[in-house]
Scaffold this motif. Structure first.
Motif, PDB file in Angstrom:
ATOM      1  N   ALA A 155       5.352  -4.195  -7.898  1.00  0.00           N
ATOM      2  CA  ALA A 155       5.814  -2.903  -9.145  1.00  0.00           C
ATOM      3  C   ALA A 155       5.096  -3.056 -10.131  1.00  0.00           C
ATOM      4  N   ALA A 156       4.286  -4.203 -10.790  1.00  0.00           N
ATOM      5  CA  ALA A 156       3.496  -4.139 -11.842  1.00  0.00           C
ATOM      6  C   ALA A 156       2.103  -3.370 -11.540  1.00  0.00           C
ATOM      7  N   ALA A 189       0.757  -1.121   0.048  1.00  0.00           N
ATOM      8  CA  ALA A 189       0.071  -0.063   0.143  1.00  0.00           C
ATOM      9  C   ALA A 189       0.902   1.266   0.027  1.00  0.00           C
ATOM     10  N   ALA A 190       2.077   1.412   0.675  1.00  0.00           N
ATOM     11  CA  ALA A 190       2.896   2.174   0.732  1.00  0.00           C
ATOM     12  C   ALA A 190       3.564   2.696  -0.623  1.00  0.00           C
ATOM     13  N   CYS A 191       3.794   1.649  -1.403  1.00  0.00           N
ATOM     14  CA  CYS A 191       4.604   1.823  -2.652  1.00  0.00           C
ATOM     15  C   CYS A 191       3.596   2.483  -3.666  1.00  0.00           C
ATOM     16  N   LEU A 192       2.546   1.753  -3.381  1.00  0.00           N
ATOM     17  CA  LEU A 192       1.448   2.685  -4.364  1.00  0.00           C
ATOM     18  C   LEU A 192       0.994   4.005  -4.058  1.00  0.00           C
ATOM     19  N   ALA A 200       6.544   9.948  -6.394  1.00  0.00           N
ATOM     20  CA  ALA A 200       7.814   9.209  -6.321  1.00  0.00           C
ATOM     21  C   ALA A 200       8.188   7.893  -7.103  1.00  0.00           C
ATOM     22  N   ALA A 201       9.355   7.998  -7.420  1.00  0.00           N
ATOM     23  CA  ALA A 201       9.979   6.814  -8.196  1.00  0.00           C
ATOM     24  C   ALA A 201      10.087   5.688  -7.041  1.00  0.00           C
ATOM     25  N   VAL A 202       9.574   4.555  -7.393  1.00  0.00           N
ATOM     26  CA  VAL A 202       9.702   3.661  -6.010  1.00  0.00           C
ATOM     27  C   VAL A 202      10.565   2.399  -6.339  1.00  0.00           C
ATOM     28  N   VAL A 203      11.402   2.151  -5.406  1.00  0.00           N
ATOM     29  CA  VAL A 203      11.855   0.910  -5.473  1.00  0.00           C
ATOM     30  C   VAL A 203      11.438  -0.223  -4.407  1.00  0.00           C
TER      31      VAL A 203
END
Ligand SMILES: NC(=O)c1ccc[n+]([C@@H]2O[C@H](COP(=O)([O-])OP(=O)(O)OC[C@H]3O[C@@H](n4cnc5c(N)ncnc54)[C@H](O)[C@@H]3O)[C@@H](O)[C@H]2O)c1
Length: 259
Positions: A46-47, A20-23, A30-33
């Motif tokens: 990532a998808a 949920a935090a990545c999304l 932000a670009a997310v790793v």
């Protein structure tokens, strides 16, 4: 958008709060790793980020291995040219192996501490110089209400989260000198796969739900706290250990975990 031009790294990004935090971080620009020990889960996140037109890259890393954490930070910087935000989210609870200290095997203690506490240290150790190099930023550490109100019965987990809280406060002055804010969050009980194991019945889930002033939490609401702390709106906060638990620690909890 709150985080345009920023690069964020989320450990344990394959599931629950981390996903949920990545999304949420990606929605704010932000670009997310996405880092996770589980490649399928991490690739899945990532998808999902890309599906919402965000930018993400998955890197497999086991945060309990210092060399993985070093490589993870290196790959993040190589991919996106820098690093500004680190969310140390990866964590484990081992409810049937963790417990009251005499019943906890030393290997179980070591495993929980190594992922939850050492993993936070290892990632921060390699990320801090890079965040400083990028001009500063923010670190958010996943502690837990168990750091503030241990229920008894998960001694290794509670100790690991107490350690995360203390590490957060201890790192804050050094980080401040580098333009980095570092805070820990203490959610109550969030409806994620981690708790699906703990809640063995609908009744037990309901008991935990009643322990919160306003019901069980969602991964998405914790992700919003992470975005807040990562963004300029969080600029007053560093060295804070923040309950974000819908009142869990304000209630006197019944004996929920003790068997
Ligand atoms: N769920 C809750 O109620 C709750 C409450 C307070 C704090 N927390 C903390 O929030 C964090 C996320 O919890 P969640 O409920 O989303 O968990 P989850 O089990 O749903 O997800 C955890 C993720 O971390 C990954 N992971 C586990 N070990 C790893 C390792 N060694 N290296 C890299 N990745 C690893 C898993 O593969 C998984 O994708 C944890 O640190 C947890 O302790 C959770």
């Amino acid at each position: 958008m709150l985080l345009e031009g920023k690069v964020a790294m989320v450990t344990g990004g394959g599931s629950g709060i981390g996903r949920a935090a990545c999304l949420a971080l990606a929605r704010e620009g932000a670009a997310v790793v996405v880092a996770d020990v589980d490649s399928m889960a991490g690739e899945g996140t990532a998808a999902l980020v890309r599906k919402q037109r965000g930018v993400a890259r998955f890197v497999r890393a086991d945060v309990s291995e210092p060399s993985d954490c070093e490589q993870l930070v290196r790959e993040a910087v190589a991919a996106f040219g820098g690093l500004h935000i680190l969310y140390n989210n990866a964590g484990i609870a081992l409810p049937f192996q963790d417990g009251f200290t005499p019943a906890v095997a030393p290997e179980v203690w070591d495993r929980v501490l190594r992922v939850n506490l050492s993993g936070t240290f290892y990632c921060s150790h390699y990320a801090i110089p890079e965040i400083a190099k990028a001009g500063g930023g923010a670190i958010i550490n996943a502690a837990s209400s168990m750091a503030l109100l241990p229920l008894g019965g998960l001694d290794a987990y509670a100790a690991s989260k107490g350690g995360v809280a203390a590490l957060t406060k201890s790192m804050a002055p050094g980080c401040a000198a580098l333009g980095i804010r570092v805070n820990a969050i203490c959610p109550g009980y969030v409806d994620t796969p981690m708790n699906a194991v703990i809640w063995q019945s609908e009744e037990m889930k309901k008991a935990f739900e009643r322990g919160h002033a306003m019901g069980l939490q969602t991964p998405e609401e914790i992700a919003e706290v992470v975005v807040f702390l990562a963004s300029e709106y969080g600029r007053s906060f560093t060295g804070a250990v923040l309950p974000c638990d819908r009142g869990w620690t304000a209630f006197k909890q019944p004996d929920l975990l003790r068997g």
